[in-house]
Motif scaffolding. Structure first.
Motif, PDB file in Angstrom:
ATOM      1  N   UNK A   1      12.514  -5.735   1.411  1.00 13.55           N
ATOM      2  CA  UNK A   1      11.954  -4.332   1.252  1.00 13.55           C
ATOM      3  C   UNK A   1      11.915  -3.528  -0.254  1.00 13.55           C
ATOM      4  N   UNK A   2      12.989  -3.251  -0.502  1.00  7.98           N
ATOM      5  CA  UNK A   2      14.192  -1.321  -1.644  1.00  7.98           C
ATOM      6  C   UNK A   2      13.064  -2.579  -2.739  1.00  7.98           C
ATOM      7  N   UNK A   3      12.895  -4.258  -3.165  1.00 11.67           N
ATOM      8  CA  UNK A   3      12.290  -4.409  -4.371  1.00 11.67           C
ATOM      9  C   UNK A   3      10.979  -3.914  -4.610  1.00 11.67           C
ATOM     10  N   UNK A   4      10.499  -3.380  -3.179  1.00 12.71           N
ATOM     11  CA  UNK A   4       8.782  -3.436  -3.303  1.00 12.71           C
ATOM     12  C   UNK A   4       9.143  -2.202  -4.517  1.00 12.71           C
ATOM     13  N   UNK A   5       9.300  -0.938  -4.573  1.00  8.12           N
ATOM     14  CA  UNK A   5       9.738   0.071  -4.699  1.00  8.12           C
ATOM     15  C   UNK A   5       9.739  -0.128  -6.664  1.00  8.12           C
ATOM     16  N   UNK A   6      10.093  -1.338  -6.913  1.00  7.99           N
ATOM     17  CA  UNK A   6       9.795  -1.962  -8.220  1.00  7.99           C
ATOM     18  C   UNK A   6       8.555  -1.566  -8.773  1.00  7.99           C
ATOM     19  N   UNK A   7       7.352  -2.030  -7.815  1.00  6.36           N
ATOM     20  CA  UNK A   7       5.621  -2.165  -7.700  1.00  6.36           C
ATOM     21  C   UNK A   7       5.330  -0.857  -8.764  1.00  6.36           C
ATOM     22  N   UNK A   8       6.152   0.067  -8.088  1.00  2.42           N
ATOM     23  CA  UNK A   8       6.278   1.724  -8.367  1.00  2.42           C
ATOM     24  C   UNK A   8       5.783   1.318 -10.032  1.00  2.42           C
ATOM     25  N   UNK A   9       6.477   0.809 -10.863  1.00  2.00           N
ATOM     26  CA  UNK A   9       6.315   1.248 -12.172  1.00  2.00           C
ATOM     27  C   UNK A   9       4.795   0.713 -12.638  1.00  2.00           C
TER      28      UNK A   9
ATOM     29  N   UNK B   1      13.108   7.970   1.205  1.00  5.59           N
ATOM     30  CA  UNK B   1      12.734   8.842   0.979  1.00  5.59           C
ATOM     31  C   UNK B   1      12.276   9.716  -0.338  1.00  5.59           C
ATOM     32  N   UNK B   2      13.298   9.561  -0.975  1.00  4.17           N
ATOM     33  CA  UNK B   2      12.850   9.471  -2.693  1.00  4.17           C
ATOM     34  C   UNK B   2      11.772   9.106  -3.020  1.00  4.17           C
ATOM     35  N   UNK B   3      10.741   8.789  -2.253  1.00  4.56           N
ATOM     36  CA  UNK B   3       9.521   8.479  -2.869  1.00  4.56           C
ATOM     37  C   UNK B   3       8.558   8.948  -2.091  1.00  4.56           C
ATOM     38  N   UNK B   4       8.808   9.705  -0.605  1.00  2.00           N
ATOM     39  CA  UNK B   4       7.480  10.058  -0.604  1.00  2.00           C
ATOM     40  C   UNK B   4       8.058  11.690  -1.017  1.00  2.00           C
ATOM     41  N   UNK B   5       9.270  12.005  -1.770  1.00  2.00           N
ATOM     42  CA  UNK B   5       8.894  13.350  -1.972  1.00  2.00           C
ATOM     43  C   UNK B   5       8.394  13.731  -3.250  1.00  2.00           C
TER      44      UNK B   5
ATOM     45  N   UNK C   1       0.722  -0.985   0.024  1.00  2.00           N
ATOM     46  CA  UNK C   1       0.136  -0.379   0.036  1.00  2.00           C
ATOM     47  C   UNK C   1       0.921   1.333  -0.219  1.00  2.00           C
ATOM     48  N   UNK C   2       1.955   1.553   0.458  1.00  2.00           N
ATOM     49  CA  UNK C   2       2.839   2.562   0.359  1.00  2.00           C
ATOM     50  C   UNK C   2       3.083   2.963  -0.649  1.00  2.00           C
ATOM     51  N   UNK C   3       3.555   1.588  -1.278  1.00  2.00           N
ATOM     52  CA  UNK C   3       4.324   2.064  -2.893  1.00  2.00           C
ATOM     53  C   UNK C   3       2.890   2.421  -3.850  1.00  2.00           C
ATOM     54  N   UNK C   4       1.858   1.959  -3.625  1.00  2.00           N
ATOM     55  CA  UNK C   4       0.749   2.338  -4.305  1.00  2.00           C
ATOM     56  C   UNK C   4       0.527   3.433  -4.033  1.00  2.00           C
ATOM     57  N   UNK C   5       0.264   3.865  -2.955  1.00  2.00           N
ATOM     58  CA  UNK C   5       0.467   5.369  -2.407  1.00  2.00           C
ATOM     59  C   UNK C   5       1.306   6.639  -2.872  1.00  2.00           C
ATOM     60  N   UNK C   6       2.189   6.453  -3.191  1.00  2.00           N
ATOM     61  CA  UNK C   6       3.212   6.943  -4.375  1.00  2.00           C
ATOM     62  C   UNK C   6       3.381   6.754  -5.324  1.00  2.00           C
ATOM     63  N   UNK C   7       2.857   5.420  -5.926  1.00  2.00           N
ATOM     64  CA  UNK C   7       2.678   5.218  -7.417  1.00  2.00           C
ATOM     65  C   UNK C   7       1.147   6.623  -7.963  1.00  2.00           C
TER      66      UNK C   7
ATOM     67  N   UNK D   1       1.228   9.019   5.032  1.00  2.00           N
ATOM     68  CA  UNK D   1       0.656   7.762   4.867  1.00  2.00           C
ATOM     69  C   UNK D   1       1.384   6.550   4.245  1.00  2.00           C
ATOM     70  N   UNK D   2       2.266   7.138   3.373  1.00  2.00           N
ATOM     71  CA  UNK D   2       2.530   6.141   2.621  1.00  2.00           C
ATOM     72  C   UNK D   2       4.456   5.705   3.837  1.00  2.00           C
ATOM     73  N   UNK D   3       4.623   6.773   3.837  1.00  2.00           N
ATOM     74  CA  UNK D   3       6.046   6.856   4.868  1.00  2.00           C
ATOM     75  C   UNK D   3       5.808   5.872   6.213  1.00  2.00           C
ATOM     76  N   UNK D   4       4.550   6.115   6.782  1.00  2.00           N
ATOM     77  CA  UNK D   4       3.597   5.367   7.371  1.00  2.00           C
ATOM     78  C   UNK D   4       3.621   4.124   7.498  1.00  2.00           C
ATOM     79  N   UNK D   5       3.590   3.506   6.635  1.00  2.00           N
ATOM     80  CA  UNK D   5       3.373   2.109   5.879  1.00  2.00           C
ATOM     81  C   UNK D   5       4.798   1.493   6.015  1.00  2.00           C
ATOM     82  N   UNK D   6       5.623   2.587   5.499  1.00  2.00           N
ATOM     83  CA  UNK D   6       6.582   1.587   4.485  1.00  2.00           C
ATOM     84  C   UNK D   6       7.953   1.626   6.001  1.00  2.00           C
ATOM     85  N   UNK D   7       7.761   2.521   6.608  1.00  2.00           N
ATOM     86  CA  UNK D   7       8.246   2.130   7.952  1.00  2.00           C
ATOM     87  C   UNK D   7       8.086   1.390   8.510  1.00  2.00           C
TER      88      UNK D   7
END
Length: 337
Positions: A246-254, A333-337, A14-20, A229-235
């Motif tokens: 955990x880092x590989x989940x960021x690839x779900x952004x695409x 940090x990057x995704x939250x920006x 859900x964190x990556x979903x929010x960032x997407x 929201x995403x920052x809380x969930x990711x932490x």
């Protein structure tokens, strides 16, 4: 799979979903208001909840951390103001999916820069992974016609996005050698500095609010979900899941951005899909190799410590001494920006 792990996986997803959503709705928001107003309102709305969250979770020594204000100022200028300005300017003229493809190259760019400036080792297979990811990006951005890039160049929005990942690469390298500041504390103070700097600029530029209903809803989403929201969930999720995973989940952004693109009625070409697969595969190859290399170096260092006890510890990044975890923390940090 244990209940805690299921919750962690759900939180990361859900964190990556929010960032997407930021890639899709950022364009709608910036189309109805100025970039400076968007960034100021976004971070001003997130500042107090973020500071309160930080105070109760990490309980930092605020005055002690503020001794590093020069370091935090540099990070804020790069990671909050510079990154955010170029990101939303880019979304004016490029699609959210293209933006997600370019930013997906960031881990590979960080590996390249670290090998040049920090003398980190990169293997031949790592170089191959970077080449595959780069070819995938060029293939997708040219819609499968590479000759167009050589004759007409990149679009303005795409160039802004390449600026985004360049700024974030510099941010990541600088923060790697900074003082041991916990991640939430560091982010809270960076946001505080950014809001302080942006306030007079936004006022001088003429504070604007969204001129459309779609823009207003997009701004509300951006201020709440990707920023807080995403920052809380990711932490939460990253405490249960191993750093590399955990880092590989960021690839779900695409992936999520592609789904949002289709649901919004925008077409995706076969070249874009092929490019996405190449980018994700190349980046996964590069970051996996880096993670393995870190593990081997840590084992060697531990063995040397037992025998000689003479090695100095690596400089921490946001309180993290593991290089693989360093990339993960930088990425959040990057995704939250």
């Amino acid at each position: 799979m244990t209940r805690n792990r299921v919750l962690a996986v759900t939180a990361l997803t859900f964190a990556v979903l929010f960032w997407s959503g930021n890639f899709m709705l950022g364009g709608a928001a910036v189309a109805s208001m100025s970039v400076t107003s968007l960034m100021f309102i976004k971070w001003a709305a997130a500042l107090i909840p973020l500071v309160v969250l930080t105070h109760f979770i990490e309980r930092p020594d605020w005055l002690g951390v503020l001794r590093h204000w020069k370091f935090l100022l540099v990070l804020s200028m790069l990671g909050i103001i510079g990154y955010g300005f170029m990101f939303y300017e880019g979304l004016r003229t490029t699609s959210g999916f293209n933006a997600s493809l370019i930013t997906a190259l960031n881990p590979a760019m960080i590996v390249i820069a670290a090998s040049i400036f920090l003398k980190d080792r990169i293997t031949r297979r790592g170089i191959l992974g970077i080449a595959i990811a780069l070819i995938g990006a060029l293939w997708a951005l040219s819609d499968g016609q590479l000759g167009i890039l050589f004759s007409h160049g990149f679009g303005v929005g795409d160039l802004w996005m390449f600026g985004v990942i360049s700024v974030w690469t510099a941010y990541t390298l600088i923060i790697r050698w900074g003082p041991p500041i916990p991640p939430l504390t560091s982010t809270s103070l960076q946001v505080t500095i950014a809001v302080t700097i942006m306030a007079p600029i936004a006022i001088a530029d003429g504070m604007t609010l969204p001129s459309t209903t779609a823009g207003a809803w997009s701004l509300a989403y951006i201020a709440i979900f990707p920023s807080i929201g995403a920052y809380i969930l990711y932490n939460y999720g990253s405490k249960e899941i191993e750093p590399g995973q955990a880092g590989m989940f960021l690839n779900l952004t695409v992936v999520f951005t592609a789904i949002f693109t289709v649901l919004s009625g925008q077409p995706l070409s076969m070249a874009q899909l092929v490019g996405a697969v190449l980018i994700l595969g190349g980046v996964a190859m590069t970051t996996e190799l880096r993670s393995r290399g870190v593990g081997k170096r840590r084992k060697a260092a531990d063995k040397a410590d037992k025998n000689e006890d003479t090695l100095d510890p690596a400089p921490p990044f946001d309180g993290v001494t593991d290089s693989a975890q360093h990339i993960r923390v930088a990425s959040q940090h990057w995704q939250s920006d």
